[in-house]
Design a protein around this motif. Structure first.
Motif, short mmCIF file in Angstrom:
data_model
loop_
_atom_site.label_atom_id
_atom_site.label_comp_id
_atom_site.label_asym_id
_atom_site.label_seq_id
_atom_site.Cartn_x
_atom_site.Cartn_y
_atom_site.Cartn_z
N VAL A 51 0.84 -1.20 0.00
CA VAL A 51 0.00 0.00 0.00
C VAL A 51 0.87 1.25 0.00
CG1 VAL A 51 -1.71 1.32 1.31
CG2 VAL A 51 -1.98 -1.15 1.03
N GLU A 52 1.95 1.23 0.78
CA GLU A 52 2.87 2.38 0.81
C GLU A 52 3.47 2.64 -0.57
OE1 GLU A 52 4.01 5.09 2.70
OE2 GLU A 52 2.30 4.40 3.84
N LYS B 143 0.76 4.07 -2.70
CA LYS B 143 0.47 5.42 -2.23
C LYS B 143 1.49 6.42 -2.79
CE LYS B 143 0.54 8.05 2.08
NZ LYS B 143 0.74 7.96 3.54
N THR B 144 2.75 6.05 -2.69
CA THR B 144 3.83 6.92 -3.17
C THR B 144 3.80 7.05 -4.68
OG1 THR B 144 5.18 6.26 -1.29
CG2 THR B 144 6.32 7.28 -3.15
N LYS C 180 0.29 8.54 -5.84
CA LYS C 180 -0.18 9.73 -5.10
C LYS C 180 -1.65 9.57 -4.71
CE LYS C 180 3.15 12.90 -7.24
NZ LYS C 180 4.09 11.92 -7.65
N LEU C 181 -1.91 8.50 -3.98
CA LEU C 181 -3.28 8.20 -3.56
C LEU C 181 -3.74 9.14 -2.45
CD1 LEU C 181 -2.95 4.30 -3.29
CD2 LEU C 181 -3.91 5.61 -5.20
N ASP C 182 -5.04 9.45 -2.46
CA ASP C 182 -5.59 10.21 -1.35
C ASP C 182 -6.00 9.23 -0.24
OD1 ASP C 182 -8.24 9.21 -1.83
OD2 ASP C 182 -8.65 10.85 -3.22
N GLU C 183 -6.42 9.76 0.88
CA GLU C 183 -6.71 8.91 2.05
C GLU C 183 -7.83 7.90 1.79
OE1 GLU C 183 -4.90 8.62 4.89
OE2 GLU C 183 -3.56 9.98 3.82
N GLN D 170 -8.69 6.57 -1.12
CA GLN D 170 -8.14 5.55 -2.00
C GLN D 170 -7.26 4.58 -1.22
OE1 GLN D 170 -6.32 8.34 -4.77
NE2 GLN D 170 -7.64 7.58 -6.43
N ILE D 171 -6.46 5.09 -0.31
CA ILE D 171 -5.58 4.25 0.50
C ILE D 171 -6.41 3.25 1.30
CG2 ILE D 171 -3.96 4.22 2.45
CD1 ILE D 171 -2.99 7.01 1.42
N ARG E 147 -6.24 -0.70 0.46
CA ARG E 147 -5.73 -1.56 1.53
C ARG E 147 -6.74 -2.66 1.83
NH1 ARG E 147 -4.31 1.90 5.34
NH2 ARG E 147 -2.09 1.72 4.93
#
Length: 154
Positions: free
Chosen positions: A65-66, A69-70, A73-76, A78-79, A83
């Motif tokens: 997920v990290e 995310k990086t 450039k996922l928003d919260e 989406q994360i 996940r």
């Protein structure tokens, strides 16, 4: 292309299940060695406890997920959704892998179906730019996994 995505997703999830490795420190070494001996099966291979497996799975999901995310450039939101989707699919894949009633071919088909669903679900939460980056991310990850497989076969 759909096959490539499926293969990557399968590899990505399976890799997430198997990548972590345990390191023993000086503290509690004897206790850990005794646990290792107790967890060794008849063939001398180390069997991990369910708690160890779950801990490694959670760590690998977090790493995956990290990375997404990086890279994307996922928003919260989406994360959270991604996940949850990865957690669900890894549990399903783990169950398939452990199912001794299925042939290897049937396991591969089941895993591919789970992976396709995961990939489709993740894509529904990405914008157009993120989808392109995700596609490239998958391709890069697939190349790395192929190189690892080649090294193992040698």
């Amino acid at each position: 292309m759909k096959t490539l995505k499926s293969i990557f997703t399968i590899s990505f999830i399976l890799g997430s299940l198997t990548i972590a490795s345990a390191q023993f420190g000086g503290n509690g070494m004897n206790t850990r060695n005794q646990q290792s001996i107790q967890n060794t099966n008849n063939f001398g291979r180390y069997e991990k406890s369910p708690e160890e497996i779950e801990k490694e799975r959670a760590e690998n999901i977090e790493k995956s997920v990290e990375a997404l995310k990086t890279e994307l450039k996922l928003d919260e939101l989406q994360i959270i959704v991604i996940r949850k989707e990865i957690e669900t699919s890894t549990k399903k894949i783990f169950a398939v892998v452990k199912n001794e009633e299925l042939s290897e071919e049937d396991k591969a088909k089941e895993i591919e179906a789970i992976s396709e669903k995961t990939d489709t679900t993740i894509n529904t939460f990405l914008n157009a730019e993120q989808k392109e980056k995700y596609k490239k991310f998958i391709e890069n990850r697939r190349e790395k996994l192929d190189k690892l497989k080649d090294k193992r076969l040698r």
